[in-house]
Design an enzyme around this catalytic site. Structure first.
Site, mmCIF file in Angstrom:
data_model
loop_
_atom_site.group_PDB
_atom_site.id
_atom_site.type_symbol
_atom_site.label_atom_id
_atom_site.label_comp_id
_atom_site.label_asym_id
_atom_site.label_seq_id
_atom_site.Cartn_x
_atom_site.Cartn_y
_atom_site.Cartn_z
ATOM 1 N N GLU A 103 -15.054 12.625 22.085
ATOM 2 C CA GLU A 103 -15.549 12.840 23.442
ATOM 3 C C GLU A 103 -16.904 12.153 23.631
ATOM 4 O O GLU A 103 -17.719 12.088 22.719
ATOM 5 C CB GLU A 103 -15.660 14.343 23.705
ATOM 6 C CG GLU A 103 -14.293 15.000 23.600
ATOM 7 C CD GLU A 103 -14.281 16.451 24.067
ATOM 8 O OE1 GLU A 103 -13.410 16.774 24.889
ATOM 9 O OE2 GLU A 103 -15.119 17.243 23.638
ATOM 10 N N CYS A 116 -24.170 10.661 25.967
ATOM 11 C CA CYS A 116 -24.145 11.367 24.694
ATOM 12 C C CYS A 116 -22.957 10.830 23.900
ATOM 13 O O CYS A 116 -21.804 11.003 24.283
ATOM 14 C CB CYS A 116 -24.021 12.861 24.975
ATOM 15 S SG CYS A 116 -24.004 13.857 23.496
ATOM 16 N N CYS A 123 -16.709 16.752 12.437
ATOM 17 C CA CYS A 123 -17.962 16.677 11.683
ATOM 18 C C CYS A 123 -17.711 17.290 10.317
ATOM 19 O O CYS A 123 -17.018 18.297 10.213
ATOM 20 C CB CYS A 123 -19.067 17.450 12.418
ATOM 21 S SG CYS A 123 -20.676 17.314 11.597
ATOM 22 N N CYS A 127 -22.031 23.780 11.004
ATOM 23 C CA CYS A 127 -23.045 24.636 11.621
ATOM 24 C C CYS A 127 -22.293 25.728 12.386
ATOM 25 O O CYS A 127 -21.342 25.431 13.119
ATOM 26 C CB CYS A 127 -23.945 23.829 12.543
ATOM 27 S SG CYS A 127 -24.748 22.480 11.662
ATOM 28 N N CYS A 130 -21.540 25.643 16.272
ATOM 29 C CA CYS A 130 -21.107 24.371 16.871
ATOM 30 C C CYS A 130 -19.592 24.237 16.851
ATOM 31 O O CYS A 130 -18.962 24.369 15.813
ATOM 32 C CB CYS A 130 -21.758 23.222 16.100
ATOM 33 S SG CYS A 130 -21.189 21.609 16.639
ATOM 34 N N CYS A 352 -23.950 20.749 25.032
ATOM 35 C CA CYS A 352 -24.241 20.636 23.596
ATOM 36 C C CYS A 352 -23.375 21.584 22.799
ATOM 37 O O CYS A 352 -23.298 22.773 23.098
ATOM 38 C CB CYS A 352 -25.662 21.080 23.291
ATOM 39 S SG CYS A 352 -26.907 20.191 24.111
HETATM 40 N N1 SAH Z 1 -24.867 16.411 14.266
HETATM 41 C C1 SAH Z 1 -26.071 16.151 14.950
HETATM 42 C C2 SAH Z 1 -25.882 15.694 16.387
HETATM 43 C C3 SAH Z 1 -24.823 16.383 17.204
HETATM 44 S S1 SAH Z 1 -25.084 18.022 17.720
HETATM 45 C C4 SAH Z 1 -26.966 17.360 14.901
HETATM 46 O O1 SAH Z 1 -26.509 18.412 14.503
HETATM 47 O O2 SAH Z 1 -28.133 17.206 15.227
HETATM 48 C C5 SAH Z 1 -26.316 17.906 19.044
HETATM 49 C C6 SAH Z 1 -27.135 19.179 19.220
HETATM 50 O O3 SAH Z 1 -26.380 20.248 19.800
HETATM 51 C C7 SAH Z 1 -27.671 19.703 17.894
HETATM 52 O O4 SAH Z 1 -29.008 20.094 18.015
HETATM 53 C C8 SAH Z 1 -26.788 20.898 17.692
HETATM 54 O O5 SAH Z 1 -27.347 21.791 16.788
HETATM 55 C C9 SAH Z 1 -26.656 21.435 19.093
HETATM 56 N N2 SAH Z 1 -25.583 22.413 19.251
HETATM 57 C C10 SAH Z 1 -24.474 22.534 18.495
HETATM 58 N N3 SAH Z 1 -23.708 23.550 18.958
HETATM 59 C C11 SAH Z 1 -24.355 24.078 20.018
HETATM 60 C C12 SAH Z 1 -24.049 25.128 20.946
HETATM 61 N N4 SAH Z 1 -22.916 25.805 20.859
HETATM 62 N N5 SAH Z 1 -24.930 25.387 21.930
HETATM 63 C C13 SAH Z 1 -26.057 24.656 22.042
HETATM 64 N N6 SAH Z 1 -26.389 23.647 21.223
HETATM 65 C C14 SAH Z 1 -25.553 23.358 20.212
HETATM 66 FE FE1 SF4 Z 2 -22.021 18.684 12.883
HETATM 67 FE FE2 SF4 Z 2 -22.194 20.306 14.964
HETATM 68 FE FE3 SF4 Z 2 -23.722 20.703 12.807
HETATM 69 FE FE4 SF4 Z 2 -24.218 18.622 14.416
HETATM 70 S S1 SF4 Z 2 -24.396 20.780 14.972
HETATM 71 S S2 SF4 Z 2 -24.159 18.623 12.147
HETATM 72 S S3 SF4 Z 2 -22.119 18.090 15.047
HETATM 73 S S4 SF4 Z 2 -21.494 20.845 12.897
#
Ligand code: SAH
Ligand code: SF4
Length: 398
Positions: A103, A116, A123, A127, A130, A352
């Site tokens: 996406e 974006c 991934c 996390c 996420c 995000c």
């Molecule tokens: N993998 C990279 C970039 C992609 S995620 C990273 O983790 O930085 C982009 C941002 O969205 C990151 O700061 C991530 O922690 C945040 N993010 C992930 N899941 C989220 C959620 N459910 N609500 C708000 N931000 C989120």
């Molecule tokens: Fe991967 Fe989501 Fe963690 Fe970013 S926030 S490193 S996309 S699992």
């Protein structure tokens, strides 16, 4: 010059020219028996004019155009869905030639338009907050597929050639699906193409790469690309960060902070953005805010507070507006710019952390397990917070 490995052809035997560096494009053109200067002409047509058909390349003689069309294509991923949020955010589901999907999101704002971009299908990291992290299927995107997302967006925004000012696509954030520093070589190759002044021409000052903390790659990223860095911090102690950003077990907060201090080009004019997702009852207390300020001392930093965006089955809730305001006031008072990121495109799951291309419905069992884990985490956290706040209150710091 390093040796040139010709890109693999598609099923029809033709090679996609998108994603080749300038040097590689020259080598490819030479391999086809054409003059090297053709590469420069092609670059202009492909990346400045957005041509997808050699027939429109009026500066090239007809036999050259025909030869090129026999050997090559200029292709992007196919947009199989084009969704528009009520707030103007747009999300494309892009399909690659092997059928994998990712996406890409466009976020229009008053003074800019940000794209974006994804770096991986899914991934490898997990996390906890996420959605992308729950996706099983993972592969790196190649440079073609990363640049292809930018080109696909420009196609849809009808922005070839892009005006120097007032572009709808003026900024790029590597904040889509995937961890860009786990796919550094392809991301770097793609961003160099995107930054090239004779092509897409988006400058490094308008590009931000977000990492969850791949410490060993941060310096190279700064040295070689010079883009803005965003770090997904989200927790201020290793105990919590180990759990919600599991990469922390490998690169704990202390090492991460040192890598930030060492980020090339860091200054008050070029600050690192620390992203902090606001999770109710997990990381949103004032004790956390205070610790955050302490951790960042001495690092030119901005703090980006991101209200947690819910996705189906997520084991967290977003902090209350009141708590987010309190947290933001605390860090503001400590001298940090700390804008709260307005969620964009939540209605189309484009905000995000909501991106995920292969939707799998969690089983009832998984949902119950997630809920249990959530309750346990909250209870444990509440106890820790009470303890920390009691100490702070006793010492008059809070
Ligand atoms: N993998 C990279 C970039 C992609 S995620 C990273 O983790 O930085 C982009 C941002 O969205 C990151 O700061 C991530 O922690 C945040 N993010 C992930 N899941 C989220 C959620 N459910 N609500 C708000 N931000 C989120
Ligand atoms: Fe991967 Fe989501 Fe963690 Fe970013 S926030 S490193 S996309 S699992």
């Amino acid at each position: 010059m390093k040796e040139f490995a010709p890109p693999p052809p598609r099923a029809d035997g033709r090679v996609n020219l998108v994603g080749l560096s300038r040097d590689d494009l020259e080598a490819e053109v030479a391999r086809a028996g054409l003059e090297r200067f053709r590469a420069r002409q092609l670059w202009h047509w492909i990346y400045h004019r957005g041509a997808t058909d050699f027939a429109v390349m009026s500066t090239l003689a007809k036999p050259v155009r025909e030869k090129l069309a026999d050997l090559y294509v200029i292709d992007r991923p196919t947009a199989v869905k084009d969704l528009k949020s009520e707030d103007g955010t747009r999300k494309w589901l892009a399909r690659m030639p092997d059928g994998q999907e990712i996406e890409t999101v466009h976020i229009p704002e008053e003074d800019r338009g940000t794209l974006c971009v994804s770096s991986q299908v899914g991934c490898t990291l997990t996390c906890r907050f996420c959605h992308t992290g729950t996706q099983r299927l993972v592969r790196n995107l190649d440079a073609t597929e990363i640049v292809g997302q930018v080109m696909l967006a420009r196609d849809h925004l009808d922005e070839w050639p892009a005006p120097p000012d007032g572009r709808m696509l003026s900024n790029i954030v590597m904040m889509g699906m995937g961890e860009p520093l786990f796919n550094y070589a392809n991301v770097a190759k793609a961003l160099k193409i995107v930054m090239d002044g004779e092509g897409i021409a988006i400058s490094k000052r308008r590009i931000t790469l977000s990492t969850s903390g791949v410490v060993p790659m941060m310096r190279q990223c700064g040295d070689e690309l010079g883009v803005n860095l965003a770090v997904s911090l989200h927790a201020v102690n290793d105990e919590l960060r180990d759990r919600i950003v599991p990469l922390n077990r490998k690169y704990p907060i202390k090492e991460l902070m040192q890598a930030c201090r060492d980020y090339p080009g860091l200054s008050n004019a070029r600050r690192i953005t620390f992203e902090y997702v606001m999770l109710k009852g997990v990381n949103d207390s004032l004790a956390d805010a205070r610790e955050l300020v302490r951790l960042l001392r001495g690092i030119p930093a901005k703090i980006n507070l991101i209200p947690f965006n819910y996705w189906p089955g997520a084991p967290f809730e977003c902090s209350t507006d009141e708590q987010i305001t309190k947290f933001a006031d605390f860090v503001n008072n400590a001298g940090y710019a700390s804008p709260v990121r307005t969620p964009r495109g939540r209605d189309i799951l484009a905000a995000c952390g909501q991106l995920k291309s292969e939707s799998t419905k969690p089983t009832a069992q998984a949902r119950i397990a997630a809920l249990e884990a959530h309750k346990a985490l909250q209870a444990e956290y509440a106890a820790q917070v009470a303890e920390k706040e009691a100490v702070l209150a006793a010492t008059g710091t809070l």
